[in-house]
Design an enzyme around this catalytic site. Structure first.
Site, PDB file in Angstrom:
ATOM      1  N   GLY A  38     -13.632  28.159  -1.397  1.00 22.99           N
ATOM      2  CA  GLY A  38     -14.020  27.779  -0.041  1.00 22.99           C
ATOM      3  C   GLY A  38     -15.315  28.434   0.395  1.00 22.99           C
ATOM      4  O   GLY A  38     -16.084  28.926  -0.419  1.00 22.99           O
ATOM      5  N   HIS A  41     -20.916  25.878  -0.019  1.00 24.88           N
ATOM      6  CA  HIS A  41     -22.363  25.716   0.137  1.00 24.88           C
ATOM      7  C   HIS A  41     -22.817  24.606  -0.809  1.00 24.88           C
ATOM      8  O   HIS A  41     -21.989  23.993  -1.502  1.00 24.88           O
ATOM      9  CB  HIS A  41     -23.083  27.042  -0.136  1.00 24.88           C
ATOM     10  CG  HIS A  41     -22.696  27.692  -1.434  1.00 24.88           C
ATOM     11  ND1 HIS A  41     -22.902  27.094  -2.660  1.00 24.88           N
ATOM     12  CD2 HIS A  41     -22.086  28.873  -1.707  1.00 24.88           C
ATOM     13  CE1 HIS A  41     -22.474  27.884  -3.617  1.00 24.88           C
ATOM     14  NE2 HIS A  41     -21.956  28.967  -3.077  1.00 24.88           N
ATOM     15  N   GLU A  42     -24.120  24.390  -0.853  1.00 18.90           N
ATOM     16  CA  GLU A  42     -24.669  23.284  -1.661  1.00 18.90           C
ATOM     17  C   GLU A  42     -24.288  23.385  -3.141  1.00 18.90           C
ATOM     18  O   GLU A  42     -24.202  22.366  -3.826  1.00 18.90           O
ATOM     19  CB  GLU A  42     -26.190  23.235  -1.535  1.00 18.90           C
ATOM     20  CG  GLU A  42     -26.698  22.282  -0.476  1.00 18.90           C
ATOM     21  CD  GLU A  42     -26.165  20.848  -0.634  1.00 18.90           C
ATOM     22  OE1 GLU A  42     -26.266  20.274  -1.724  1.00 18.90           O
ATOM     23  OE2 GLU A  42     -25.622  20.317   0.352  1.00 18.90           O
ATOM     24  N   HIS A  44     -21.361  24.455  -4.423  1.00 17.84           N
ATOM     25  CA  HIS A  44     -20.040  23.826  -4.546  1.00 17.84           C
ATOM     26  C   HIS A  44     -20.147  22.312  -4.349  1.00 17.84           C
ATOM     27  O   HIS A  44     -19.492  21.532  -5.041  1.00 17.84           O
ATOM     28  CB  HIS A  44     -19.091  24.350  -3.466  1.00 17.84           C
ATOM     29  CG  HIS A  44     -18.862  25.824  -3.483  1.00 17.84           C
ATOM     30  ND1 HIS A  44     -19.305  26.645  -2.475  1.00 17.84           N
ATOM     31  CD2 HIS A  44     -18.223  26.611  -4.369  1.00 17.84           C
ATOM     32  CE1 HIS A  44     -18.931  27.879  -2.734  1.00 17.84           C
ATOM     33  NE2 HIS A  44     -18.281  27.904  -3.873  1.00 17.84           N
ATOM     34  N   GLY A 153     -19.567  25.578 -12.228  1.00 14.94           N
ATOM     35  CA  GLY A 153     -20.987  25.903 -12.105  1.00 14.94           C
ATOM     36  C   GLY A 153     -21.449  26.812 -13.234  1.00 14.94           C
ATOM     37  O   GLY A 153     -20.752  27.746 -13.635  1.00 14.94           O
ATOM     38  N   GLN A 159     -17.397  32.796 -16.822  1.00 17.60           N
ATOM     39  CA  GLN A 159     -16.209  32.057 -16.366  1.00 17.60           C
ATOM     40  C   GLN A 159     -16.146  30.696 -17.049  1.00 17.60           C
ATOM     41  O   GLN A 159     -15.102  30.286 -17.568  1.00 17.60           O
ATOM     42  CB  GLN A 159     -16.275  31.882 -14.851  1.00 17.60           C
ATOM     43  CG  GLN A 159     -15.321  30.846 -14.296  1.00 17.60           C
ATOM     44  CD  GLN A 159     -15.345  30.801 -12.779  1.00 17.60           C
ATOM     45  OE1 GLN A 159     -14.825  31.672 -12.114  1.00 17.60           O
ATOM     46  NE2 GLN A 159     -15.958  29.779 -12.214  1.00 17.60           N
ATOM     47  N   SER A 191     -24.557  31.571  -3.112  1.00 20.54           N
ATOM     48  CA  SER A 191     -23.261  32.231  -3.310  1.00 20.54           C
ATOM     49  C   SER A 191     -22.643  32.440  -1.937  1.00 20.54           C
ATOM     50  O   SER A 191     -23.356  32.716  -0.970  1.00 20.54           O
ATOM     51  CB  SER A 191     -23.468  33.586  -3.992  1.00 20.54           C
ATOM     52  OG  SER A 191     -22.311  34.385  -3.840  1.00 20.54           O
ATOM     53  N   ARG A 193     -21.175  34.887  -1.083  1.00 23.61           N
ATOM     54  CA  ARG A 193     -21.406  36.289  -0.731  1.00 23.61           C
ATOM     55  C   ARG A 193     -22.763  36.526  -0.082  1.00 23.61           C
ATOM     56  O   ARG A 193     -22.970  37.579   0.536  1.00 23.61           O
ATOM     57  CB  ARG A 193     -21.313  37.173  -1.968  1.00 23.61           C
ATOM     58  CG  ARG A 193     -19.919  37.255  -2.526  1.00 23.61           C
ATOM     59  CD  ARG A 193     -19.948  37.837  -3.928  1.00 23.61           C
ATOM     60  NE  ARG A 193     -18.657  37.625  -4.563  1.00 23.61           N
ATOM     61  CZ  ARG A 193     -17.687  38.517  -4.607  1.00 23.61           C
ATOM     62  NH1 ARG A 193     -17.864  39.689  -4.079  1.00 23.61           N
ATOM     63  NH2 ARG A 193     -16.545  38.248  -5.175  1.00 23.61           N
TER      64      ARG A 193
HETATM   65  P1  AMP Z   1     -16.304  29.979  -6.133  1.00 27.01           P
HETATM   66  O1  AMP Z   1     -15.908  29.343  -4.844  1.00 27.01           O
HETATM   67  O2  AMP Z   1     -17.310  31.055  -5.989  1.00 27.01           O
HETATM   68  O3  AMP Z   1     -15.118  30.373  -6.988  1.00 27.01           O
HETATM   69  O4  AMP Z   1     -17.048  28.846  -6.965  1.00 27.01           O
HETATM   70  C1  AMP Z   1     -16.455  27.614  -7.237  1.00 27.01           C
HETATM   71  C2  AMP Z   1     -17.298  26.857  -8.224  1.00 27.01           C
HETATM   72  O5  AMP Z   1     -18.610  26.661  -7.676  1.00 27.01           O
HETATM   73  C3  AMP Z   1     -17.489  27.619  -9.552  1.00 27.01           C
HETATM   74  O6  AMP Z   1     -17.402  26.698 -10.624  1.00 27.01           O
HETATM   75  C4  AMP Z   1     -18.882  28.178  -9.414  1.00 27.01           C
HETATM   76  O7  AMP Z   1     -19.529  28.391 -10.646  1.00 27.01           O
HETATM   77  C5  AMP Z   1     -19.568  27.078  -8.613  1.00 27.01           C
HETATM   78  N1  AMP Z   1     -20.769  27.598  -7.945  1.00 27.01           N
HETATM   79  C6  AMP Z   1     -20.854  28.692  -7.146  1.00 27.01           C
HETATM   80  N2  AMP Z   1     -22.134  28.893  -6.771  1.00 27.01           N
HETATM   81  C7  AMP Z   1     -22.874  27.910  -7.358  1.00 27.01           C
HETATM   82  C8  AMP Z   1     -24.261  27.566  -7.356  1.00 27.01           C
HETATM   83  N3  AMP Z   1     -25.169  28.280  -6.693  1.00 27.01           N
HETATM   84  N4  AMP Z   1     -24.654  26.485  -8.061  1.00 27.01           N
HETATM   85  C9  AMP Z   1     -23.752  25.745  -8.759  1.00 27.01           C
HETATM   86  N5  AMP Z   1     -22.433  26.012  -8.797  1.00 27.01           N
HETATM   87  C10 AMP Z   1     -21.993  27.082  -8.108  1.00 27.01           C
END
Ligand code: AMP
Length: 288
Positions: A38, A41-42, A44, A153, A159, A191, A193
């Site tokens: 959740g 951002h762009e 996701h 991503g 991962q 991110s 974060r």
């Molecule tokens: P997260 O919510 O951080 O667990 O990320 C969910 C998915 O979004 C994962 O597969 C991440 O690798 C991908 N993701 C997060 N940040 C980015 C980004 N800047 N560009 C592309 N994919 C991303």
């Protein structure tokens, strides 16, 4: 929890709702799945759009996975905004959002990375338990959702590698699709974060993409010595206020440390803490 779904988006609150929704999908339909924590951002949304455009149906999950946080503080401070997330997902043309309750994700199978450096080094070394926790919950999602395609991503390269290994071993019908990293105009990888960075730390965080760009410059200039390339990367990343966890070259196909017995291509992976916020980034050398 959103009280009402935005038009065009089905809210699946809990596992039973997912089961009922899945039961309506005809056999042979391609189903794309994007797991997220959740605060979208762009980055996701690029995954969500790709799932929606390449599969007949697409579902995105939102679940902040407690198993993949070593630090309970980091877990409790993780940003959450399901209402805004659902509006963004409706715009991204996905069909459904799966919002499991914690009890829905109590996995019966604890998944561990296959042996090898990806199980022990880099993220595994600096975030003990993270890889197991991530694989356990992603594996449970794979089991519940029964997707034909899952989108991840490239930003989280280790991962992605571990998920591919798990899928090959345990989910043979599932294709894992990697999507390129989405960045801010100045190069910082998006991110969830980043929202926790102060204005000064936001500038310091540029050390990550800048160090990768310096490394790419060395590579394009013809440098091929692994130790030299790692030194270029580490020297450029190291700045006052940036606490480096690692700056390493890995063999992209195997995620072993880059070395003369391997043929590459190499991926440069960096992780650092800036003002208490942990950031990661990576770059495939010689990639597009
Ligand atoms: P997260 O919510 O951080 O667990 O990320 C969910 C998915 O979004 C994962 O597969 C991440 O690798 C991908 N993701 C997060 N940040 C980015 C980004 N800047 N560009 C592309 N994919 C991303």
């Amino acid at each position: 929890m959103p009280a009402k779904a935005p038009p065009g988006l089905t809210l699946l609150e809990g596992r039973e709702a997912l089961r009922e929704w899945s039961a309506e999908i005809p056999d042979g339909t391609s189903l794309g799945f994007v797991p997220t924590m959740g605060s979208l951002h762009e980055g996701h949304l690029s995954l969500a759009r790709q799932a929606a455009s390449t599969c007949s149906k697409a579902v995105v999950s939102i679940f902040v996975n407690p198993l993949q946080f070593g630090d309970p503080e980091d877990f409790s401070r993780y940003p959450r905004d399901p209402l805004a997330d659902c509006a963004l997902l409706a715009d991204a043309a996905v069909d459904a959002v799966y919002l499991p309750a914690a009890a829905d994700m109590e996995a019966s199978i604890r998944r561990r990375p296959a042996e090898g450096p990806a199980a022990e080094r880099w993220e595994a070394e600096f975030r003990p338990g993270h890889c197991e926790g991530m694989l356990t919950v992603v594996g449970e999602f794979f089991r519940q959702v029964g997707a034909t395609h899952a989108f991840f991503g490239e930003k989280d390269a280790q991962q992605l590698f571990l998920v591919r290994e798990m899928a090959a071993a345990s989910f043979p019908g599932l294709e894992v699709v990697s999507c390129p990293t989405v960045r801010e105009p100045d190069g910082l990888a998006l991110s969830s974060r980043n929202a926790r960075l102060t204005a000064d730390d936001r500038k310091l965080a540029l050390a990550l993409p800048e160090s990768l760009a310096v490394l790419a410059g060395g590579w394009e200039g013809g440098e091929r010595g692994i130790a030299v390339l790692e030194e270029i990367l580490a020297a450029s990343l190291k700045r006052e206020g940036v606490q480096v966890d690692y700056a390493s070259l890995v063999d992209d196909p195997t995620f072993h440390p880059a070395g003369p017995s391997l043929s590459g291509p190499w991926r440069a992976c960096v992780a650092a803490r800036v003002g208490g916020v942990r950031l990661i980034d990576n770059l495939l050398l010689g990639g597009p």
